[in-house]
Motif scaffolding. Structure first.
Motif, PDB file in Angstrom:
ATOM      1  N   SER A   1      39.506  32.660  45.231  1.00 53.89           N
ATOM      2  CA  SER A   1      39.864  32.668  43.808  1.00 53.89           C
ATOM      3  C   SER A   1      38.733  32.137  42.945  1.00 53.89           C
ATOM      4  O   SER A   1      38.484  32.649  41.844  1.00 53.89           O
ATOM      5  CB  SER A   1      41.128  31.837  43.589  1.00 53.89           C
ATOM      6  N   ILE A   2      38.033  31.109  43.411  1.00 56.83           N
ATOM      7  CA  ILE A   2      36.896  30.557  42.659  1.00 56.83           C
ATOM      8  C   ILE A   2      35.814  31.623  42.481  1.00 56.83           C
ATOM      9  O   ILE A   2      35.313  31.850  41.375  1.00 56.83           O
ATOM     10  CB  ILE A   2      36.324  29.328  43.385  1.00 56.83           C
ATOM     11  N   LEU A   3      35.480  32.296  43.564  1.00 52.85           N
ATOM     12  CA  LEU A   3      34.423  33.303  43.496  1.00 52.85           C
ATOM     13  C   LEU A   3      34.866  34.526  42.698  1.00 52.85           C
ATOM     14  O   LEU A   3      34.049  35.152  42.002  1.00 52.85           O
ATOM     15  CB  LEU A   3      34.006  33.715  44.908  1.00 52.85           C
ATOM     16  N   THR A   4      36.147  34.868  42.778  1.00 56.70           N
ATOM     17  CA  THR A   4      36.644  35.994  41.989  1.00 56.70           C
ATOM     18  C   THR A   4      36.506  35.695  40.504  1.00 56.70           C
ATOM     19  O   THR A   4      36.091  36.559  39.718  1.00 56.70           O
ATOM     20  CB  THR A   4      38.118  36.288  42.334  1.00 56.70           C
ATOM     21  N   ARG A   5      36.840  34.466  40.085  1.00 57.43           N
ATOM     22  CA  ARG A   5      36.688  34.116  38.670  1.00 57.43           C
ATOM     23  C   ARG A   5      35.225  34.170  38.255  1.00 57.43           C
ATOM     24  O   ARG A   5      34.895  34.689  37.185  1.00 57.43           O
ATOM     25  CB  ARG A   5      37.277  32.734  38.388  1.00 57.43           C
ATOM     26  N   ALA A   6      34.340  33.635  39.088  1.00 62.28           N
ATOM     27  CA  ALA A   6      32.910  33.625  38.749  1.00 62.28           C
ATOM     28  C   ALA A   6      32.364  35.047  38.627  1.00 62.28           C
ATOM     29  O   ALA A   6      31.687  35.391  37.645  1.00 62.28           O
ATOM     30  CB  ALA A   6      32.143  32.846  39.809  1.00 62.28           C
ATOM     31  N   LEU A   7      32.657  35.875  39.618  1.00 58.03           N
ATOM     32  CA  LEU A   7      32.168  37.251  39.596  1.00 58.03           C
ATOM     33  C   LEU A   7      32.797  38.059  38.464  1.00 58.03           C
ATOM     34  O   LEU A   7      32.152  38.937  37.879  1.00 58.03           O
ATOM     35  CB  LEU A   7      32.457  37.922  40.947  1.00 58.03           C
ATOM     36  N   SER A   8      34.049  37.764  38.137  1.00 64.25           N
ATOM     37  CA  SER A   8      34.717  38.463  37.031  1.00 64.25           C
ATOM     38  C   SER A   8      34.038  38.152  35.708  1.00 64.25           C
ATOM     39  O   SER A   8      33.809  39.056  34.890  1.00 64.25           O
ATOM     40  CB  SER A   8      36.196  38.062  36.969  1.00 64.25           C
ATOM     41  N   CYS A   9      33.726  36.871  35.472  1.00 65.04           N
ATOM     42  CA  CYS A   9      33.053  36.500  34.228  1.00 65.04           C
ATOM     43  C   CYS A   9      31.702  37.194  34.110  1.00 65.04           C
ATOM     44  O   CYS A   9      31.322  37.666  33.035  1.00 65.04           O
ATOM     45  CB  CYS A   9      32.894  34.980  34.152  1.00 65.04           C
ATOM     46  N   ARG A  10      30.987  37.272  35.231  1.00 66.76           N
ATOM     47  CA  ARG A  10      29.689  37.961  35.197  1.00 66.76           C
ATOM     48  C   ARG A  10      29.878  39.458  34.957  1.00 66.76           C
ATOM     49  O   ARG A  10      29.139  40.075  34.176  1.00 66.76           O
ATOM     50  CB  ARG A  10      28.930  37.738  36.502  1.00 66.76           C
ATOM     51  N   ALA A  11      30.887  40.053  35.590  1.00 68.37           N
ATOM     52  CA  ALA A  11      31.113  41.491  35.429  1.00 68.37           C
ATOM     53  C   ALA A  11      31.525  41.838  34.000  1.00 68.37           C
ATOM     54  O   ALA A  11      31.120  42.874  33.466  1.00 68.37           O
ATOM     55  CB  ALA A  11      32.189  41.958  36.413  1.00 68.37           C
TER      56      ALA A  11
ATOM     57  N   GLU B   1      38.906  44.260  25.729  1.00 70.16           N
ATOM     58  CA  GLU B   1      39.939  45.223  26.099  1.00 70.16           C
ATOM     59  C   GLU B   1      40.573  44.842  27.440  1.00 70.16           C
ATOM     60  O   GLU B   1      39.852  44.670  28.439  1.00 70.16           O
ATOM     61  CB  GLU B   1      39.352  46.635  26.197  1.00 70.16           C
ATOM     62  N   PRO B   2      41.888  44.701  27.489  1.00 74.50           N
ATOM     63  CA  PRO B   2      42.544  44.341  28.750  1.00 74.50           C
ATOM     64  C   PRO B   2      42.202  45.270  29.903  1.00 74.50           C
ATOM     65  O   PRO B   2      42.009  44.815  31.030  1.00 74.50           O
ATOM     66  CB  PRO B   2      44.040  44.411  28.403  1.00 74.50           C
ATOM     67  N   TYR B   3      42.102  46.568  29.624  1.00 76.02           N
ATOM     68  CA  TYR B   3      41.780  47.517  30.694  1.00 76.02           C
ATOM     69  C   TYR B   3      40.423  47.201  31.304  1.00 76.02           C
ATOM     70  O   TYR B   3      40.268  47.171  32.525  1.00 76.02           O
ATOM     71  CB  TYR B   3      41.786  48.941  30.153  1.00 76.02           C
ATOM     72  N   ASP B   4      39.436  46.952  30.439  1.00 79.90           N
ATOM     73  CA  ASP B   4      38.086  46.678  30.930  1.00 79.90           C
ATOM     74  C   ASP B   4      38.041  45.383  31.741  1.00 79.90           C
ATOM     75  O   ASP B   4      37.391  45.311  32.794  1.00 79.90           O
ATOM     76  CB  ASP B   4      37.103  46.581  29.762  1.00 79.90           C
ATOM     77  N   VAL B   5      38.722  44.343  31.247  1.00 80.96           N
ATOM     78  CA  VAL B   5      38.729  43.063  31.955  1.00 80.96           C
ATOM     79  C   VAL B   5      39.456  43.198  33.291  1.00 80.96           C
ATOM     80  O   VAL B   5      38.985  42.702  34.326  1.00 80.96           O
ATOM     81  CB  VAL B   5      39.389  41.970  31.086  1.00 80.96           C
ATOM     82  N   ALA B   6      40.602  43.895  33.284  1.00 83.00           N
ATOM     83  CA  ALA B   6      41.361  44.066  34.528  1.00 83.00           C
ATOM     84  C   ALA B   6      40.566  44.850  35.558  1.00 83.00           C
ATOM     85  O   ALA B   6      40.548  44.495  36.750  1.00 83.00           O
ATOM     86  CB  ALA B   6      42.688  44.765  34.245  1.00 83.00           C
TER      87      ALA B   6
ATOM     88  N   THR C   1      30.718  40.211  31.197  1.00 81.30           N
ATOM     89  CA  THR C   1      29.629  40.001  30.239  1.00 81.30           C
ATOM     90  C   THR C   1      28.330  40.692  30.612  1.00 81.30           C
ATOM     91  O   THR C   1      27.501  40.977  29.747  1.00 81.30           O
ATOM     92  CB  THR C   1      29.322  38.499  30.108  1.00 81.30           C
ATOM     93  N   GLY C   2      28.135  40.905  31.918  1.00 76.87           N
ATOM     94  CA  GLY C   2      26.856  41.413  32.386  1.00 76.87           C
ATOM     95  C   GLY C   2      25.777  40.351  32.413  1.00 76.87           C
ATOM     96  O   GLY C   2      24.601  40.659  32.626  1.00 76.87           O
ATOM     97  N   ALA C   3      26.165  39.087  32.216  1.00 80.69           N
ATOM     98  CA  ALA C   3      25.199  37.991  32.149  1.00 80.69           C
ATOM     99  C   ALA C   3      25.325  37.087  33.362  1.00 80.69           C
ATOM    100  O   ALA C   3      26.432  36.693  33.742  1.00 80.69           O
ATOM    101  CB  ALA C   3      25.409  37.181  30.877  1.00 80.69           C
TER     102      ALA C   3
END
Length: 407
Positions: free
Chosen positions: A297-307, A379-384, A309-311
């Motif tokens: 879950s920790i890594l999923t949150r980290a990778l999600s934030c990067r995905a 956009e919820p779709y993009d974040v999901a 923003t692209g940053a």
């Protein structure tokens, strides 16, 4: 995303999101993952589930459930076609539990359909259990009931007692605040469903151990604009657990190397800053093969934030946010110890700056709050989609890092 028109579906839908939440035992070890489809209409309002069954069926047919749940059980919000076995599902090793919604309990011969589903090896959960006559008629075929712990306490106590009296396990749903989690635990529920980490956990003031300080020192080195590679190698090399984890990671099948790496310096170069940050967090949370869920879950949150923003810096934002919640460490303490940039600190402290909205959106999605995602301006779709796409990578890394600590 443009408005979707489907003549077989009465609702106009502008956003389709696949939501995923852990179902955990009271000790926070993961039993499974709940997966469902949610939608918003063009005005941003939630569309009732029974109005998007066709969309849900199409999404379920595309989902690779084993990649979303690993070796855990999947709780799948059923539709009429899913219940009848008309939608092909790729099942994870531990199987699927169909969630029977209140609307489905009124299907003709629902008892027979549930019985056939059980014969197909599927588990059964009564979703949104409120003790209706139609739901109680299925209690003897259910393995679980899901109860919204946002309801009044007395009503909750009656529903929990009724389900447990029938020999059915109770999952406290919407366990996303300290108060709701406590209510579920006080009532003796067997499981909880909600975000892995509380949004605003009660932090504890404490000193850091030598091992924790080593992990935070490594993270501090990795978040600098110009990384001192020699200092990184020294920091990793002086901690046996960090050495073990980085070598285990670089020699894991995910790297597909032709020969084993025994050099710490070579391993550090091959792994790179992001994976080394994950190594530090794995040691900080004491990730073990039997407790892979929190690290995943920790890594999923980290990778999600990067995905989203692209940053690259957003990865650090997600990583520290999740670790602070998991370890109940004050965000300010982590900011001070790791020396992160002002932009990263602003995101962690107040969801502001260039990375703050992405963190807020990812946290809202973890709570199945798609309206909250939209409120961030994303956009919820993009974040999901971004969050689902990184789940397999997070699992692969977590699996490679979750090794037994040295004696």
């Amino acid at each position: 995303m443009s408005v979707i028109d489907d003549p077989s579906t009465p609702a106009r839908v502008s956003e389709i999101s696949v939501l995923r939440q852990p179902v955990v035992y009271v000790d926070r070890s993961v039993y499974g993952y709940a997966v469902r489809v949610a939608a918003l209409d063009p005005a941003g309002e939630a569309v009732p589930e029974h109005d998007i069954a066709g969309f849900a069926d199409a999404e379920y047919a595309r989902l690779d459930l084993p990649r979303l749940a690993g070796d855990r059980v999947v709780f799948l919000r059923a539709t009429p076609r899913v219940l009848r076995g008309e939608v092909g599902l790729l099942r994870p090793p531990s199987g699927v539990v169909l969630e029977i919604t209140p609307e489905l309990t009124h299907l003709p011969d629902v008892g027979g359909l549930v019985a056939v589903a059980r014969e197909r090896g599927l588990g059964i959960a009564l979703a949104d259990y409120t003790g209706t006559v139609a739901q109680d008629a299925l209690l003897d075929q259910a393995d679980f009931v899901k109860i919204d712990v946002g309801r009044g306490y007395d009503r909750l106590a009656m529903l929990v007692a009724r389900a447990q009296g029938a020999g059915v396990l109770v999952i406290a749903e919407r366990a996303d605040t300290r108060e709701r989690i406590k209510a579920g635990l006080d009532l003796g529920v067997e499981m909880l469903q909600g975000p892995m980490f509380e949004r605003d956990p009660e932090t504890v003031g404490r000193s850091f151990t030598a091992g924790e300080l080593q992990c935070l020192e490594l993270l501090q080195l990795l978040t600098q604009d110009h990384i001192d590679q020699a200092a990184v190698v020294r920091t990793v090399g002086t901690d046996p657990e960090l050495v073990m984890r980085v070598l285990h990671l670089v020699n894991a099948s995910t790297f597909a190397l032709r020969r084993k790496v025994d050099s710490v310096h070579q391993a550090v170069v091959l792994v790179g800053p992001h994976q080394l940050s994950a190594v530090a967090m794995a040691s900080l949370v004491d990730a073990q093969p039997t407790t892979i869920g929190p690290l995943w879950s920790i890594l999923t949150r980290a990778l999600s934030c990067r995905a989203v923003t692209g940053a690259d810096a957003a990865y650090t934002v997600g990583l520290l946010s999740a670790v602070a919640a998991h370890q109940r460490i004050a965000v300010d303490d982590l900011v001070e110890r790791t020396g992160v940039s002002a932009d990263v600190a602003d995101a962690l402290r107040s969801f502001s700056g260039p990375y703050g909205p992405a963190l807020a959106a990812v946290l809202a999605l973890e709570e199945n709050d798609i309206e909250g995602v939209r409120a961030t301006g994303l956009e919820p779709y993009d974040v999901a989609q971004a969050c689902l796409a990184v789940v397999p990578e997070a699992l692969a890394t977590a699996t490679a890092l979750a090794v037994a600590a040295p004696a």
